[in-house]
Design a protein around this motif. Structure first.
Motif, PDB file in Angstrom:
ATOM      1  N   TRP A 201       9.155 -35.717  52.176  1.00 40.56           N
ATOM      2  CA  TRP A 201       7.924 -35.879  51.453  1.00 40.56           C
ATOM      3  C   TRP A 201       7.094 -36.878  51.835  1.00 40.56           C
ATOM      4  O   TRP A 201       5.828 -36.686  51.825  1.00 40.56           O
ATOM      5  CB  TRP A 201       8.571 -36.538  50.097  1.00 40.56           C
ATOM      6  CG  TRP A 201       7.261 -36.474  49.039  1.00 40.56           C
ATOM      7  CD1 TRP A 201       7.067 -37.728  48.752  1.00 40.56           C
ATOM      8  CD2 TRP A 201       6.599 -35.654  48.372  1.00 40.56           C
ATOM      9  NE1 TRP A 201       5.996 -37.638  47.541  1.00 40.56           N
ATOM     10  CE2 TRP A 201       5.678 -36.442  47.385  1.00 40.56           C
ATOM     11  CE3 TRP A 201       6.861 -34.009  48.081  1.00 40.56           C
ATOM     12  CZ2 TRP A 201       4.996 -35.429  46.618  1.00 40.56           C
ATOM     13  CZ3 TRP A 201       5.844 -33.536  47.347  1.00 40.56           C
ATOM     14  CH2 TRP A 201       4.940 -34.082  46.540  1.00 40.56           C
ATOM     15  N   LEU A 238      12.799 -32.246  43.792  1.00 39.47           N
ATOM     16  CA  LEU A 238      12.754 -33.440  44.478  1.00 39.47           C
ATOM     17  C   LEU A 238      13.951 -34.385  43.853  1.00 39.47           C
ATOM     18  O   LEU A 238      14.619 -34.923  44.672  1.00 39.47           O
ATOM     19  CB  LEU A 238      11.512 -34.402  44.006  1.00 39.47           C
ATOM     20  CG  LEU A 238      10.109 -33.758  44.941  1.00 39.47           C
ATOM     21  CD1 LEU A 238       8.969 -34.633  44.485  1.00 39.47           C
ATOM     22  CD2 LEU A 238      10.305 -34.204  46.256  1.00 39.47           C
ATOM     23  N   VAL A 266      11.970 -40.887  42.361  1.00 37.59           N
ATOM     24  CA  VAL A 266      11.076 -39.623  42.366  1.00 37.59           C
ATOM     25  C   VAL A 266       9.507 -39.636  41.565  1.00 37.59           C
ATOM     26  O   VAL A 266       8.658 -39.164  42.104  1.00 37.59           O
ATOM     27  CB  VAL A 266      11.752 -38.345  41.723  1.00 37.59           C
ATOM     28  CG1 VAL A 266      11.063 -37.184  41.574  1.00 37.59           C
ATOM     29  CG2 VAL A 266      12.979 -38.191  42.267  1.00 37.59           C
ATOM     30  N   ALA A 330      12.135 -32.865  51.014  1.00 38.03           N
ATOM     31  CA  ALA A 330      12.912 -33.863  50.280  1.00 38.03           C
ATOM     32  C   ALA A 330      12.422 -35.181  50.765  1.00 38.03           C
ATOM     33  O   ALA A 330      11.716 -35.557  51.584  1.00 38.03           O
ATOM     34  CB  ALA A 330      14.203 -34.009  51.053  1.00 38.03           C
ATOM     35  N   ILE A 331      12.570 -35.928  49.788  1.00 40.78           N
ATOM     36  CA  ILE A 331      12.464 -37.599  49.736  1.00 40.78           C
ATOM     37  C   ILE A 331      13.234 -38.283  50.886  1.00 40.78           C
ATOM     38  O   ILE A 331      14.383 -37.716  50.868  1.00 40.78           O
ATOM     39  CB  ILE A 331      12.512 -38.375  48.411  1.00 40.78           C
ATOM     40  CG1 ILE A 331      11.448 -37.965  47.386  1.00 40.78           C
ATOM     41  CG2 ILE A 331      12.255 -39.853  48.669  1.00 40.78           C
ATOM     42  CD1 ILE A 331      11.480 -38.420  46.032  1.00 40.78           C
ATOM     43  N   SER A 334      17.396 -38.557  50.868  1.00 44.28           N
ATOM     44  CA  SER A 334      17.939 -37.683  49.833  1.00 44.28           C
ATOM     45  C   SER A 334      19.348 -37.190  50.207  1.00 44.28           C
ATOM     46  O   SER A 334      19.805 -36.894  51.339  1.00 44.28           O
ATOM     47  CB  SER A 334      17.132 -36.204  49.444  1.00 44.28           C
ATOM     48  OG  SER A 334      15.963 -36.709  48.967  1.00 44.28           O
TER      49      SER A 334
END
Length: 468
Positions: A201, A238, A266, A330-331, A334
């Motif tokens: 992300w 997310l 998030v 994805a952050i 994750s």
């Protein structure tokens, strides 16, 4: 809904239409001779069907032609759009008992149409259901969690309270997936970047910053006028990637708070879109169609959609070679580093329980959803992937459809694990409605991530205290 979802929903889904129209007469009472031959012979009978999916009409017409060639039975279609108009039309016709023989509807269970359409669970068995993708029936079949939820839900309808686990009132027509970003390859390369999917992300945010700096083009357009679209099409992915499906389920079941460290990450990630001015101006007054149109016109570098969005963009004049697609990234940190798109059912076919052509209508929906010739004809005309597992016949799909279908997970993934809880709680628990509105306020820079999380938590606690 131009495309909405599914299971959800997605929310769903959910979801999603273009142009073209078909004409027909309404009501399930017209037709030729009674008692069609169910595919075993010819008939002069005519069935009627309603839909709200304008873009599906070429597919419906193509599949109906196959059906007529095999049975002699004609099918006429009538389209009502937008979503609210279609729902109102259905309700009025249900009350006056003038529904058509067949109804195309969102793939849902407990949408309260069950009082007007035929229960199919005693009619179609595993010999039919096993022909679909493994998860195709999930949003259609009544779940134990839904039944338990409706028992205590003050807003549950009488129809919902009467339903039993395992019942279903539609057969799955087509599948798709949300959680897809579309990128303008020319703009990305004009900014000096490689037109490749971002791995995280954070990398995605950086790409949008660079594009805006180098080209002056906003980073992202979203149909944000639909308040819960973000959570349905991106936000849930997310959270599920960050904390695993069990983490999202805990939040849905009110076992954790949005302000908890593992959850607020998030909200903070999503807030970067407005903090860094990456959203297209006017995004909160932009619906799904408008977002796609803006992206196709080069007014934003990225567009949020699903597998169904490709057909829309191509119809708007874009070339496939000028588009890149990738799932929600994805952050960093994750639990699940890469999103796997679980296909879910977009729409279903149901039969009017009062139809004078019920036997033929049941045969038609079975044919539409299990006959490979009909499925391919529908798919290529509607630009939507059939719920039928086509096997080698997938080679007969248009190249764009074939490529999209190959991106779907063949086995249930993390979203499938969370799906029962999503169906049971995300609509029922009204803090999610408040959250959707708060995200909009955050994008207007009227709230920050901390305030969004607090409002969610306060609403949740207040609802729990009142027994809701």
């Amino acid at each position: 809904m131009k495309r909405k979802a599914g299971w959800m929903l997605v929310s769903v889904i959910m979801v999603l239409s273009l142009l073209v129209s078909a004409c027909s007469s309404g009501g399930g009472n017209n037709g030729g001779n009674s008692g069609g031959n169910g595919g075993s012979g010819k008939s002069d009978k005519t069935l009627t069907m309603w839909t709200w999916k304008v873009a599906y009409n070429p597919g419906f017409e193509a599949a109906a032609k196959v059906y007529e060639e095999k049975t002699g039975v004609k099918v006429k279609f009538e389209t009502f759009t937008p979503d609210d108009t279609y729902r109102q039309k259905f309700k009025a016709a249900a009350n006056s008992k003038t529904l058509p023989d067949v109804i195309n509807w969102w793939a849902t269970a407990g949408d309260s149409i069950e009082g007007s359409v035929e229960e199919l669970s005693p009619i179609f068995g595993d010999d039919v259901l096993n022909q679909y993708f493994s998860t195709a029936m999930d949003p259609i079949r009544i779940s134990d969690q839904q039944v338990e939820s409706w028992k205590t839900d003050k807003n549950a309808t009488e129809v919902q309270k009467s339903l039993k686990a395992g019942q279903y009132y539609g057969l799955p027509l087509d599948i798709g997936g949300f959680f897809t970003f579309y990128g303008n390859k020319k703009l990305i390369e004009e900014a000096g970047l490689t037109a490749e999917a971002p791995k995280t992300w954070e990398e995605f945010i950086s790409m949008m910053e660079t594009i805006k700096e180098k080209t002056g083009t906003p980073g992202l357009v979203v149909g944000a006028k639909v308040s819960d679209l973000w959570e349905n099409w991106a936000g849930s992915a997310l959270t599920i990637m960050l904390n695993g499906p069990e983490g999202y389920i805990d939040l849905l079941e009110r076992k954790t708070k949005l302000s908890d460290p593992q959850n607020i990450k998030v909200v903070e990630a999503v807030s970067k879109l407005s903090e860094k001015d990456l959203l297209m101006p006017g995004v909160l007054s932009t619906d799904i169609d408008g977002a796609d149109q803006a992206f196709a016109a080069g007014k934003a570098a990225f567009d949020l959609g699903g597998s169904f969005t490709m057909s829309t963009l191509l119809a708007m004049g874009m070339n496939q070679e000028d588009i890149i697609t990738f799932p929600v990234p994805a952050i960093e940190g994750s639990k699940i580093p890469q999103w796997t798109t679980d296909p879910f059912t977009l729409t279903m076919l149901s039969v009017n329980k009062d139809s004078k052509n019920k036997e033929q209508a049941l045969d038609f929906i079975k044919f539409m959803t299990t006959d490979p010739d009909a499925a391919v004809a529908f798919a290529n005309g509607a630009i939507s992937i059939p719920a039928l597992n086509l096997g080698d016949r997938a080679d007969d799909l248009e190249p764009n459809l074939k490529a999209l279908s190959q991106s779907f997970a063949t086995e249930p993934g993390p979203y499938s694990e969370a799906m029962p809880a999503i169906n049971a709680y995300r609509t029922k628990n009204k803090e999610w409605e408040v959250y959707a509105q708060s995200v909009q306020s955050m994008w207007e820079k009227k709230m920050d991530a901390k305030a969004v999380a607090k409002k969610f938590d306060d609403t949740m606690e207040s609802l729990k205290a009142s027994g809701n």
